[in-house]
Design a protein around this motif. Structure first.
Motif, PDB file in Angstrom:
ATOM      1  N   GLY A 105       0.780  -1.230   0.000  1.00 42.75           N
ATOM      2  CA  GLY A 105       0.000   0.000   0.000  1.00 42.75           C
ATOM      3  C   GLY A 105       0.811   1.279   0.000  1.00 42.75           C
ATOM      4  N   ALA A 106       2.132   1.170   0.039  1.00 44.63           N
ATOM      5  CA  ALA A 106       2.982   2.356   0.081  1.00 44.63           C
ATOM      6  C   ALA A 106       3.147   2.960  -1.312  1.00 44.63           C
ATOM      7  N   THR A 107       3.738   4.147  -1.335  1.00 49.64           N
ATOM      8  CA  THR A 107       4.151   4.783  -2.581  1.00 49.64           C
ATOM      9  C   THR A 107       5.669   4.715  -2.634  1.00 49.64           C
ATOM     10  N   PRO A 108       6.232   3.667  -3.277  1.00 48.75           N
ATOM     11  CA  PRO A 108       7.689   3.514  -3.281  1.00 48.75           C
ATOM     12  C   PRO A 108       8.372   4.623  -4.079  1.00 48.75           C
ATOM     13  N   THR A 109       9.442   5.141  -3.515  1.00 50.21           N
ATOM     14  CA  THR A 109      10.194   6.227  -4.151  1.00 50.21           C
ATOM     15  C   THR A 109      11.667   5.836  -4.169  1.00 50.21           C
ATOM     16  N   THR A 110      12.232   5.674  -5.357  1.00 46.36           N
ATOM     17  CA  THR A 110      13.635   5.247  -5.462  1.00 46.36           C
ATOM     18  C   THR A 110      14.546   6.465  -5.405  1.00 46.36           C
ATOM     19  N   THR A 111      15.619   6.314  -4.677  1.00 45.33           N
ATOM     20  CA  THR A 111      16.623   7.366  -4.591  1.00 45.33           C
ATOM     21  C   THR A 111      17.923   6.731  -4.151  1.00 45.33           C
ATOM     22  N   ASP A 112      19.039   7.339  -4.517  1.00 49.14           N
ATOM     23  CA  ASP A 112      20.336   6.807  -4.114  1.00 49.14           C
ATOM     24  C   ASP A 112      20.560   7.052  -2.628  1.00 49.14           C
ATOM     25  N   SER A 113      21.433   6.251  -2.048  1.00 49.72           N
ATOM     26  CA  SER A 113      21.647   6.294  -0.598  1.00 49.72           C
ATOM     27  C   SER A 113      22.039   7.676  -0.093  1.00 49.72           C
ATOM     28  N   GLY A 114      22.855   8.384  -0.858  1.00 47.67           N
ATOM     29  CA  GLY A 114      23.356   9.670  -0.409  1.00 47.67           C
ATOM     30  C   GLY A 114      22.301  10.761  -0.324  1.00 47.67           C
ATOM     31  N   GLU A 115      21.109  10.500  -0.858  1.00 48.51           N
ATOM     32  CA  GLU A 115      20.060  11.519  -0.873  1.00 48.51           C
ATOM     33  C   GLU A 115      18.981  11.296   0.184  1.00 48.51           C
ATOM     34  N   ILE A 116      19.093  10.209   0.942  1.00 51.67           N
ATOM     35  CA  ILE A 116      18.006   9.836   1.855  1.00 51.67           C
ATOM     36  C   ILE A 116      17.752  10.917   2.904  1.00 51.67           C
ATOM     37  N   TYR A 117      18.799  11.389   3.574  1.00 51.04           N
ATOM     38  CA  TYR A 117      18.611  12.362   4.662  1.00 51.04           C
ATOM     39  C   TYR A 117      17.890  13.609   4.154  1.00 51.04           C
ATOM     40  N   THR A 118      18.353  14.154   3.049  1.00 49.34           N
ATOM     41  CA  THR A 118      17.752  15.375   2.504  1.00 49.34           C
ATOM     42  C   THR A 118      16.305  15.148   2.109  1.00 49.34           C
ATOM     43  N   MET A 119      16.025  13.976   1.514  1.00 50.09           N
ATOM     44  CA  MET A 119      14.651  13.667   1.105  1.00 50.09           C
ATOM     45  C   MET A 119      13.738  13.536   2.319  1.00 50.09           C
ATOM     46  N   LEU A 120      14.235  12.979   3.405  1.00 52.55           N
ATOM     47  CA  LEU A 120      13.441  12.888   4.634  1.00 52.55           C
ATOM     48  C   LEU A 120      13.218  14.275   5.237  1.00 52.55           C
ATOM     49  N   GLN A 121      14.279  15.043   5.238  1.00 50.42           N
ATOM     50  CA  GLN A 121      14.225  16.377   5.843  1.00 50.42           C
ATOM     51  C   GLN A 121      13.244  17.291   5.117  1.00 50.42           C
ATOM     52  N   THR A 122      13.158  17.150   3.796  1.00 52.19           N
ATOM     53  CA  THR A 122      12.303  18.021   2.982  1.00 52.19           C
ATOM     54  C   THR A 122      10.945  17.397   2.682  1.00 52.19           C
ATOM     55  N   ASN A 123      10.676  16.242   3.311  1.00 48.26           N
ATOM     56  CA  ASN A 123       9.409  15.517   3.109  1.00 48.26           C
ATOM     57  C   ASN A 123       9.228  15.006   1.681  1.00 48.26           C
ATOM     58  N   GLY A 124      10.331  14.845   1.001  1.00 49.82           N
ATOM     59  CA  GLY A 124      10.269  14.206  -0.311  1.00 49.82           C
ATOM     60  C   GLY A 124       9.911  12.735  -0.164  1.00 49.82           C
ATOM     61  N   ILE A 125      10.267  12.168   0.981  1.00 47.45           N
ATOM     62  CA  ILE A 125       9.855  10.815   1.362  1.00 47.45           C
ATOM     63  C   ILE A 125       9.426  10.857   2.821  1.00 47.45           C
ATOM     64  N   ASP A 126       8.565   9.893   3.187  1.00 46.10           N
ATOM     65  CA  ASP A 126       8.058   9.831   4.561  1.00 46.10           C
ATOM     66  C   ASP A 126       8.810   8.812   5.421  1.00 46.10           C
ATOM     67  N   GLY A 127       9.427   7.845   4.770  1.00 42.83           N
ATOM     68  CA  GLY A 127      10.115   6.786   5.503  1.00 42.83           C
ATOM     69  C   GLY A 127      11.108   6.080   4.616  1.00 42.83           C
ATOM     70  N   GLN A 128      11.824   5.135   5.207  1.00 42.35           N
ATOM     71  CA  GLN A 128      12.842   4.400   4.461  1.00 42.35           C
ATOM     72  C   GLN A 128      13.143   3.086   5.167  1.00 42.35           C
ATOM     73  N   GLU A 129      13.852   2.194   4.490  1.00 40.03           N
ATOM     74  CA  GLU A 129      14.292   0.929   5.084  1.00 40.03           C
ATOM     75  C   GLU A 129      15.798   0.812   4.929  1.00 40.03           C
ATOM     76  N   ASN A 130      16.454   0.322   5.973  1.00 37.02           N
ATOM     77  CA  ASN A 130      17.898   0.114   5.948  1.00 37.02           C
ATOM     78  C   ASN A 130      18.303  -0.685   7.176  1.00 37.02           C
ATOM     79  N   PRO A 131      19.520  -1.242   7.172  1.00 39.39           N
ATOM     80  CA  PRO A 131      20.029  -1.845   8.404  1.00 39.39           C
ATOM     81  C   PRO A 131      20.151  -0.763   9.481  1.00 39.39           C
ATOM     82  N   LEU A 132      20.058  -1.166  10.728  1.00 40.99           N
ATOM     83  CA  LEU A 132      20.022  -0.204  11.818  1.00 40.99           C
ATOM     84  C   LEU A 132      21.277   0.664  11.877  1.00 40.99           C
TER      85      LEU A 132
END
Length: 353
Positions: free
Chosen positions: A199-226
């Motif tokens: 039910g999610a809206t998957p959004t692909t992005t490279d690893s180096g962009e995750i923080y900025t995308m979270l910070q700017t609400n470009g994405i709502d969540g992510q998956e990764n090792p802890l």
């Protein structure tokens, strides 16, 4: 000087030179066995400095430089240095780099069968079972390895970096909670389809962009090792952390096939020995990194939630069609997943005894 004395003198000289020649020959053989030509290996990985892949690559550097007395040196390139994770894979194929750590989440479009590593809830929730399977599986080390070799890459070892976690700006404990969530995923078709099923809206992005995308609400969540979530400071811009065990993050230490097979047999052997040694070490290392990351997360201002077996089962149910989709990739894919499912069950039974 008498004839007999000259004979003994000549005999002594011949014997002496024979011994010296033999010693010199043995010395040359000993020197040759300790190495041939000097070389510097280019070893690239997908993560940042101090992350698990970086620790692995630098441990390999340490081991092989020690084994060869510095004759074989290693230059380690961290994630982003040589481009994106997909760029690393392509550079490996072309021979621009010699060794790499590459994850199926990024190689799935090039090696469709490698997507088996990203099927939700396929692997065990017991890491010891998964370690055993990754070391011994014929499905992975035989059938899947052959698929890598078909595109000019030798996979030496598949290894894990721990369970994947979800982080998000809302609690996600049931499939309905995933509706409309812009979830960052790796750019592999099977992973994208998995999140669509949930039910999610998957959004692909490279690893180096995750923080900025979270910070700017470009994405709502992510998956990764802890460890990666903590090291990337993602918890600064997220409210919830979910321990889901929906799958393990697996990766592979690989080499350009033409490069490796063009090396002298002795160099091939020493590289394989070093990788084998580091691979065994990596299992304990990633355990330690996960424990350290959890301690940091627990001190952070974030709510940590561990899904129950019933909650995990609900997500597993909605994602089961992905297994059938994977089987449709090829006849080999169908054989691979059926064998791997069998191997996982056998390992769980064996370790439970």
């Amino acid at each position: 000087m008498g004839r007999k004395k000259r004979f003994y003198l000549l005999f002594f000289i011949v014997i002496t030179f024979s011994i010296l020649a033999a010693c010199n020959k043995d010395g040359m053989r000993s020197e040759a066995s300790s190495g041939g030509e000097e070389m510097t290996l280019k070893f690239a990985h997908e993560e940042g400095q101090g992350d698990v892949q970086d620790l692995y690559a630098n441990k390999f550097k340490e081991v092989i430089e020690e084994k060869t007395n510095g004759r074989i040196k290693v230059d380690v390139y961290t994630g982003g240095t040589l481009g994106t994770s997909i760029d690393i894979l392509h550079s490996l194929q072309t021979g621009a780099i010699d060794l790499a750590i590459t994850s199926p989440g990024f190689s799935g479009d090039v090696i469709p069968e490698s997507q088996i590593m990203s099927i939700p809830f396929l692997f065990s929730d017991n890491l010891e079972v998964n370690k055993k399977v990754l070391k011994e599986s014929e499905a992975l080390n035989g059938l899947l390895a052959n698929k890598y070799e078909e595109i000019g890459i030798i996979p030496f070892h598949f290894w894990l970096e721990g369970f994947m976690y979800w982080s998000a700006n809302q609690a996600i404990t049931a499939p309905d909670d995933m509706n409309g969530v812009k979830m960052r995923t790796m750019p592999t078709n099977l992973i994208i389809k998995s999140y669509e099923l949930m039910g999610a809206t998957p959004t692909t992005t490279d690893s180096g962009e995750i923080y900025t995308m979270l910070q700017t609400n470009g994405i709502d969540g992510q998956e990764n090792p802890l460890f990666y979530i903590v090291n990337g400071n993602f918890l600064e811009v997220q409210d919830y952390l979910m321990d889901t065990k929906h799958h393990i993050y697996t990766t592979a230490t690989v080499s350009n096939q033409a490069f490796f097979e063009g090396l002298p047999e002795e160099d091939q052997q020493v590289i394989q020995e070093a990788i084998h040694e580091v691979n065994d070490w990596s299992f304990d290392m990633q355990d330690e990194e996960a424990e350290k990351a959890l301690e940091v997360a627990e001190e952070d201002d974030i709510e940590i939630m561990e899904l129950t077996s019933e909650q995990r089962e609900a997500f597993k149910e909605v994602s089961l069609p992905i297994r059938e989709a994977y089987k449709e990739e090829s006849d080999d894919a169908k054989e691979m997943i059926e064998l791997l499912e069998k191997e996982i069950k056998e390992a769980e039974t064996e370790l439970a005894e």
